[in-house]
Design a protein around this motif. Structure first.
Motif, PDB file in Angstrom:
ATOM      1  N   ASP A   1       0.831  -1.209   0.000  1.00 37.47           N
ATOM      2  CA  ASP A   1       0.000   0.000   0.000  1.00 37.47           C
ATOM      3  C   ASP A   1       0.859   1.249   0.000  1.00 37.47           C
ATOM      4  N   ALA A   2       1.907   1.231   0.829  1.00 36.06           N
ATOM      5  CA  ALA A   2       2.793   2.390   0.906  1.00 36.06           C
ATOM      6  C   ALA A   2       3.508   2.623  -0.427  1.00 36.06           C
ATOM      7  N   LEU A   3       3.910   1.554  -1.081  1.00 40.38           N
ATOM      8  CA  LEU A   3       4.578   1.684  -2.384  1.00 40.38           C
ATOM      9  C   LEU A   3       3.651   2.303  -3.426  1.00 40.38           C
ATOM     10  N   LEU A   4       2.412   1.789  -3.492  1.00 43.52           N
ATOM     11  CA  LEU A   4       1.477   2.240  -4.520  1.00 43.52           C
ATOM     12  C   LEU A   4       0.951   3.648  -4.240  1.00 43.52           C
ATOM     13  N   ASP A   5       1.157   4.144  -3.019  1.00 41.10           N
ATOM     14  CA  ASP A   5       0.760   5.520  -2.692  1.00 41.10           C
ATOM     15  C   ASP A   5       1.927   6.490  -2.845  1.00 41.10           C
ATOM     16  N   SER A   6       3.088   5.977  -3.289  1.00 38.45           N
ATOM     17  CA  SER A   6       4.292   6.802  -3.362  1.00 38.45           C
ATOM     18  C   SER A   6       4.636   7.164  -4.804  1.00 38.45           C
ATOM     19  N   SER A   7       5.743   7.870  -4.959  1.00 34.52           N
ATOM     20  CA  SER A   7       6.226   8.202  -6.300  1.00 34.52           C
ATOM     21  C   SER A   7       6.752   6.978  -7.041  1.00 34.52           C
ATOM     22  N   TYR A   8       6.892   5.891  -6.325  1.00 36.21           N
ATOM     23  CA  TYR A   8       7.367   4.636  -6.934  1.00 36.21           C
ATOM     24  C   TYR A   8       6.214   3.748  -7.389  1.00 36.21           C
ATOM     25  N   ARG A   9       5.029   4.348  -7.465  1.00 31.51           N
ATOM     26  CA  ARG A   9       3.857   3.569  -7.863  1.00 31.51           C
ATOM     27  C   ARG A   9       4.058   2.911  -9.237  1.00 31.51           C
ATOM     28  N   GLY A  10       4.596   3.695 -10.200  1.00 36.26           N
ATOM     29  CA  GLY A  10       4.789   3.152 -11.550  1.00 36.26           C
ATOM     30  C   GLY A  10       5.722   1.957 -11.558  1.00 36.26           C
ATOM     31  N   GLN A  11       6.849   2.078 -10.810  1.00 37.62           N
ATOM     32  CA  GLN A  11       7.789   0.956 -10.762  1.00 37.62           C
ATOM     33  C   GLN A  11       7.166  -0.255 -10.088  1.00 37.62           C
ATOM     34  N   ALA A  12       6.389  -0.023  -9.029  1.00 37.30           N
ATOM     35  CA  ALA A  12       5.770  -1.146  -8.307  1.00 37.30           C
ATOM     36  C   ALA A  12       4.757  -1.871  -9.187  1.00 37.30           C
ATOM     37  N   ARG A  13       3.999  -1.099  -9.986  1.00 38.74           N
ATOM     38  CA  ARG A  13       2.974  -1.710 -10.837  1.00 38.74           C
ATOM     39  C   ARG A  13       3.573  -2.571 -11.944  1.00 38.74           C
ATOM     40  N   GLU A  14       4.885  -2.405 -12.181  1.00 37.71           N
ATOM     41  CA  GLU A  14       5.536  -3.271 -13.166  1.00 37.71           C
ATOM     42  C   GLU A  14       5.742  -4.682 -12.613  1.00 37.71           C
ATOM     43  N   TYR A  15       5.647  -4.824 -11.295  1.00 39.19           N
ATOM     44  CA  TYR A  15       5.998  -6.124 -10.704  1.00 39.19           C
ATOM     45  C   TYR A  15       4.924  -6.726  -9.808  1.00 39.19           C
ATOM     46  N   ILE A  16       3.867  -5.989  -9.531  1.00 37.16           N
ATOM     47  CA  ILE A  16       2.818  -6.558  -8.702  1.00 37.16           C
ATOM     48  C   ILE A  16       1.473  -5.976  -9.128  1.00 37.16           C
ATOM     49  N   THR A  17       0.436  -6.805  -9.097  1.00 41.14           N
ATOM     50  CA  THR A  17      -0.897  -6.353  -9.502  1.00 41.14           C
ATOM     51  C   THR A  17      -1.613  -5.712  -8.313  1.00 41.14           C
ATOM     52  N   PRO A  18      -2.617  -4.868  -8.578  1.00 48.37           N
ATOM     53  CA  PRO A  18      -3.310  -4.165  -7.486  1.00 48.37           C
ATOM     54  C   PRO A  18      -3.970  -5.094  -6.475  1.00 48.37           C
ATOM     55  N   ASP A  19      -4.334  -6.313  -6.899  1.00 47.50           N
ATOM     56  CA  ASP A  19      -4.954  -7.231  -5.941  1.00 47.50           C
ATOM     57  C   ASP A  19      -3.926  -8.037  -5.156  1.00 47.50           C
ATOM     58  N   TYR A  20      -2.638  -7.771  -5.414  1.00 45.41           N
ATOM     59  CA  TYR A  20      -1.546  -8.445  -4.711  1.00 45.41           C
ATOM     60  C   TYR A  20      -1.594  -9.968  -4.851  1.00 45.41           C
ATOM     61  N   ARG A  21      -1.976 -10.430  -6.015  1.00 45.78           N
ATOM     62  CA  ARG A  21      -2.050 -11.874  -6.240  1.00 45.78           C
ATOM     63  C   ARG A  21      -1.151 -12.347  -7.399  1.00 45.78           C
ATOM     64  N   HIS A  22      -0.535 -11.423  -8.107  1.00 45.84           N
ATOM     65  CA  HIS A  22       0.346 -11.800  -9.218  1.00 45.84           C
ATOM     66  C   HIS A  22       1.595 -10.941  -9.178  1.00 45.84           C
ATOM     67  N   THR A  23       2.725 -11.560  -9.455  1.00 44.44           N
ATOM     68  CA  THR A  23       3.983 -10.824  -9.527  1.00 44.44           C
ATOM     69  C   THR A  23       4.870 -11.452 -10.589  1.00 44.44           C
ATOM     70  N   GLN A  24       5.808 -10.671 -11.072  1.00 42.87           N
ATOM     71  CA  GLN A  24       6.797 -11.209 -12.012  1.00 42.87           C
ATOM     72  C   GLN A  24       8.197 -10.937 -11.478  1.00 42.87           C
ATOM     73  N   VAL A  25       9.071 -11.905 -11.694  1.00 40.84           N
ATOM     74  CA  VAL A  25      10.477 -11.767 -11.332  1.00 40.84           C
ATOM     75  C   VAL A  25      11.270 -11.925 -12.624  1.00 40.84           C
ATOM     76  N   VAL A  26      12.023 -10.901 -12.993  1.00 43.47           N
ATOM     77  CA  VAL A  26      12.740 -10.879 -14.270  1.00 43.47           C
ATOM     78  C   VAL A  26      14.216 -11.161 -14.013  1.00 43.47           C
ATOM     79  N   TYR A  27      14.739 -12.172 -14.702  1.00 42.63           N
ATOM     80  CA  TYR A  27      16.127 -12.588 -14.548  1.00 42.63           C
ATOM     81  C   TYR A  27      16.907 -12.278 -15.817  1.00 42.63           C
ATOM     82  N   SER A  28      18.077 -11.682 -15.663  1.00 40.38           N
ATOM     83  CA  SER A  28      18.992 -11.535 -16.800  1.00 40.38           C
ATOM     84  C   SER A  28      19.685 -12.871 -17.026  1.00 40.38           C
ATOM     85  N   THR A  29      20.001 -13.157 -18.273  1.00 38.45           N
ATOM     86  CA  THR A  29      20.600 -14.450 -18.605  1.00 38.45           C
ATOM     87  C   THR A  29      22.016 -14.274 -19.135  1.00 38.45           C
TER      88      THR A  29
END
Length: 813
Positions: A580-608
């Motif tokens: 909640d604190a992340l999505l209410d901050s200036s980092y909202r855009g970055q957070a939305r790249e990795y977690i959905t608003p319902d907090y049930r899906h996330t992605q982890v991106v690995y460099s190869t």
């Protein structure tokens, strides 16, 4: 046995007694199918192969659920600038002017832009936030100020990634840079494949004209550009290949028919087969894809074979003094059965691709199978009827006949060459078969090393088209192709691309206290393919955003500390409050790249690791998902393309086995029903198994992988190969019934059928082999392997089948 003769007699009535009605019916059907021919639409690109893939479904979910940096923008264009120094003052201004002009054109729907030039301008003047202001800033700055700004910007995250690897911080220079323009084009998903119907196509075409309006080397690159070239390559390949195929086929058909009227009838029948097949495609609502470019040559292969056999067998009777009716009746009595066997096995070979998991391969199998049925009807009924009608008209008008002597007749050079297999069968059949077994087993074992591949590059032209293509005059001249050269330029000049990542898509209750800790623990001791520096895993996830924001916000850092039980920087309690604190901050855009608003899906991106093979990356990524406590699936472009590559290999093997099993059953039942000799079905198949082994070994020898098109070749080899052996075995069965001497029957068979087989082989191998001239590499490879498969089928039928028959005769006796 089945009384098949009564069915043939019924067909004979129409062919011999009512040829005009037959001709009229087929002309009307051709007119109907021609309507569907005009309704064909095209679909190009590689995205059609990734549909229904679990990895692609996961990637679609990722693209849909996680907001990109520009939430409303779902399509992007790359502006690739190159020159002696793209960080020079005039080059920086050029990039900014292009982006400014693109923003000004409303029809390009630009919502955001980014570039190294914008970063440099903003570094010079933090208040310069618009493109107009940034252009003025760069124009007013001195070279020294610009160099200082570049060195300052170089320490910022993201600046050097926009520059080529030769960037020199000291001299503030680089040979290339990439700018990005984001468009709002309404629901474009970033799939691993590229679609030929991308809405970005028109936008990026107009973008290129804007880029060319400034004095700088700036080229446009994106999915729309790729889509355009995917579409162009289909038509350019057809324009180049079809005339070449037609010319070669015409030359060999002149040799085979040696009569202008017979040649005209044969060519007309071939054209009708193509119209019927693609008319069906249009009427059925199927789209024309790159895969279907290979269908016309396959229809020509079977059609030419049918046509030459029909005319050649008819001439065998005519030279004995038989009448038109008697000659055609003898021809259809024998060849309609042979054509039925060939059609059945060829349909099995093509239709076996229907079990593939890949939609384009299934569609290819369907269209090709339907086309073969149409070819059987046209060459089995229409061609004989028109031949009867034409010869009667000749007799009435006193028109001379040419080339009435059949190919391979007794006493001819070809007739003597064709008996080589019979000579060997008479003297050493067992030795020949033993050598054949050894060669086939060796070729099959060698073939286990054939590669499997699937990539966008398979469908695109080479970086430099061959001279014979580049020098063609209009309207044969090909389009200008830049995608391959641009793609290679990006790979060579820039350190990382989007292809260098793997995404783990996780689903579950991310408010659970152990959620983030489980992600953290999964990253311990990663495989080498997911460690670019071979030291530690390089990931981007919601944990990365939490740590970045904690460094910027003391209050948020304290919140994380209070909920971090083990002190590793990853919160263990009250995760909902953290999010909640992340999505209410200036980092909202970055957070939305990795977690959905319902907090049930996330992605982890690995460099190869850049040097890791695609297969190893995918295997490690899939195994890596088992470390997650929540349901997880590996995805990303590398994983999706490898999944397609795996499906291609499975398709090749499953289609081959299916075609073999069904073909054996079909042949055994047909020969039992027609000849009362089911063992002829096995005799019929032996040369084909040898052909498949030789072809598979040749693919490895010539470095041809199993790809989207060549994956169909093994089952197709069975379908086309049976064509040759079926004609041979069925003709032998007829001759053996009339003769008591085995070798006399074999010699009559190879001289009669062997001549037609030779004409058919020469025509189709050269005609289909012309596909190597196609601009698309995948079509060239397909043309080569089909030509090889037909040559091997012919060779084994002429050389090996006589020995197989001799051994069969000795065993059955």
């Amino acid at each position: 046995m089945v009384d098949h003769q009564r069915y043939i007699n019924a067909v004979d009535v129409w062919i011999i007694e009512r040829p005009e009605r037959v001709i009229l019916a087929f002309v009307l059907l051709t007119a109907i199918f021609a309507v569907g021919f005009t309704n064909i639409s095209t679909e190009s690109g590689t995205s059609q192969f990734t549909e229904d893939s679990p990895a692609q479904d996961a990637l679609d979910d990722v693209n849909q659920r996680f907001a990109p940096p520009f939430e409303e923008a779902n399509g992007s264009t790359q502006l690739i600038q190159s020159g002696p120094n793209v960080l020079a003052k005039d080059e920086l201004v050029a990039m900014l002017e292009v982006q400014q002009r693109l923003v000004a054109r409303k029809n390009l729907r630009v919502v955001a832009t980014s570039s190294a030039a914008r970063i440099v301008a903003h570094t010079l003047d933090p208040n310069a936030t618009t493109l107009d202001a940034q252009i003025r800033t760069i124009e007013r700055a001195t070279p020294t100020e610009i160099e200082t700004a570049i060195r300052t910007a170089a320490v910022r995250t993201g600046f050097t990634e926009l520059l080529s690897e030769d960037f020199n911080r000291k001299s503030a220079s680089a040979a290339a840079t990439v700018g990005t323009v984001h468009h709002d084009v309404g629901g474009v998903s970033q799939s691993a494949g590229t679609s030929g119907n991308s809405p970005l196509t028109d936008i990026q075409t107009r973008t290129q004209s804007v880029a060319e309006s400034v004095d700088s080397d700036i080229r446009v690159f994106g999915s729309g550009v790729v889509s355009t070239e995917f579409t162009n390559i289909i038509f350019d390949s057809l324009i180049i290949v079809v005339p070449a195929v037609a010319l070669l086929i015409l030359v060999f058909l002149v040799f085979a028919y040696r009569d202008p009227i017979d040649l005209l009838l044969g060519m007309l029948s071939l054209v009708m087969a193509v119209i019927w097949t693609f008319g069906f495609t249009g009427l059925a609502g199927l789209q024309f894809t790159q895969m279907l470019i290979a269908v016309p040559p396959l229809l020509l292969a079977v059609g030419i074979d049918f046509g030459i056999h029909a005319i050649n067998r008819y001439r065998e009777e005519r030279v004995t003094g038989a009448t038109i009716d008697e000659s055609m009746r003898a021809t259809t009595d024998q060849l309609l059965v042979a054509f039925f066997i060939v059609t059945g096995t060829t349909v099995v070979g093509f239709a076996a691709n229907g079990i593939s998991d890949l939609g384009p391969i299934r569609q290819f199998g369907l269209v090709a199978a339907v086309g073969i049925v149409f070819t059987f009807l046209i060459f089995g009924i229409f061609l004989p009827a028109t031949k009867v009608w034409a010869d009667r008209l000749r007799n009435q008008r006193g028109i001379r006949e040419f080339g009435v002597r059949p190919l391979g007749s007794e006493g001819s050079l070809l007739g003597r060459i064709l008996t080589v297999g019979v000579v060997v069968a008479r003297r050493a059949p067992y030795a020949l078969l033993a050598a054949t077994v050894l060669i086939s087993v060796g070729a099959g074992f060698y073939a286990t090393g054939v590669d499997t591949s699937f990539s966008q590059d398979d469908f695109l032209p080479p970086e430099e088209v061959p001279d014979y293509v580049a020098g063609l005059p209009e309207p044969l001249a090909p389009s200008t192709y830049t995608v391959t050269a641009t793609s290679n330029f990006l790979d060579e000049r820039f350190a990382t691309t989007q292809d260098d990542t793997v995404t783990i898509y996780v689903e579950g209750n991310l408010r659970k206290d152990s959620a983030l800790e489980s992600i953290q623990r999964a990253n311990q001791d990663p495989p080498n393919t997911l460690t670019p520096n071979n030291r530690e895993v390089d990931t981007e996830s919601i944990i990365t955003v939490i740590r970045d924001y904690a460094e910027q916000s003391t209050a948020f850092a304290q919140l994380v500390d209070r909920n971090d039980v083990d002190g590793d920087g990853v919160p263990d309690d009250n995760l909902g409050d953290i999010y909640d604190a992340l999505l209410d901050s200036s980092y909202r855009g970055q957070a939305r790249e990795y977690i959905t608003p319902d907090y049930r899906h996330t992605q982890v991106v690995y460099s190869t690791a850049s040097d890791a093979p695609q297969e190893e990356i995918t295997s490690d990524a899939r195994a890596f998902t088992d470390r997650y406590r929540f349901p997880a699936i590996a995805t990303g472009q590398t994983v999706v393309l490898q999944a397609v590559s795996d499906a291609i290999f499975e398709s090749a093997i499953k289609s081959l086995l299916t075609a073999l099993v069904v073909t054996v059953l079909f042949l055994v039942l047909v020969y039992y029903g027609i000849e009362g000799r089911p063992s002829f079905g096995i005799v019929n198949l032996v040369p084909i198994v040898v052909s498949v082994a030789l072809l598979a070994g040749s693919m490895r020898l010539f470095g041809i992988p199993f790809n989207a098109l060549t994956a169909t070749i093994l089952s197709i080899t069975i379908g086309l190969g049976v064509d040759y052996s079926a004609h041979f075995v069925h003709r032998f069965a007829d001759e053996y019934d009339e003769r008591t001497d085995l070798f006399a029957a074999l010699e009559e068979t190879v001289r009669g059928t062997g001549g037609a087989l030779t004409g058919s082989m020469l025509t189709t191998t050269t005609g289909i082999g012309v596909l190597v001239l196609a601009i698309t590499p995948i079509l060239g490879q397909f043309g080569l392997v089909v030509a090889l498969s037909i040559f091997f089928a012919y060779l084994t039928s002429i050389l090996i089948t006589p020995s197989v028959i001799v051994v069969w005769d000795r065993i059955t006796r």
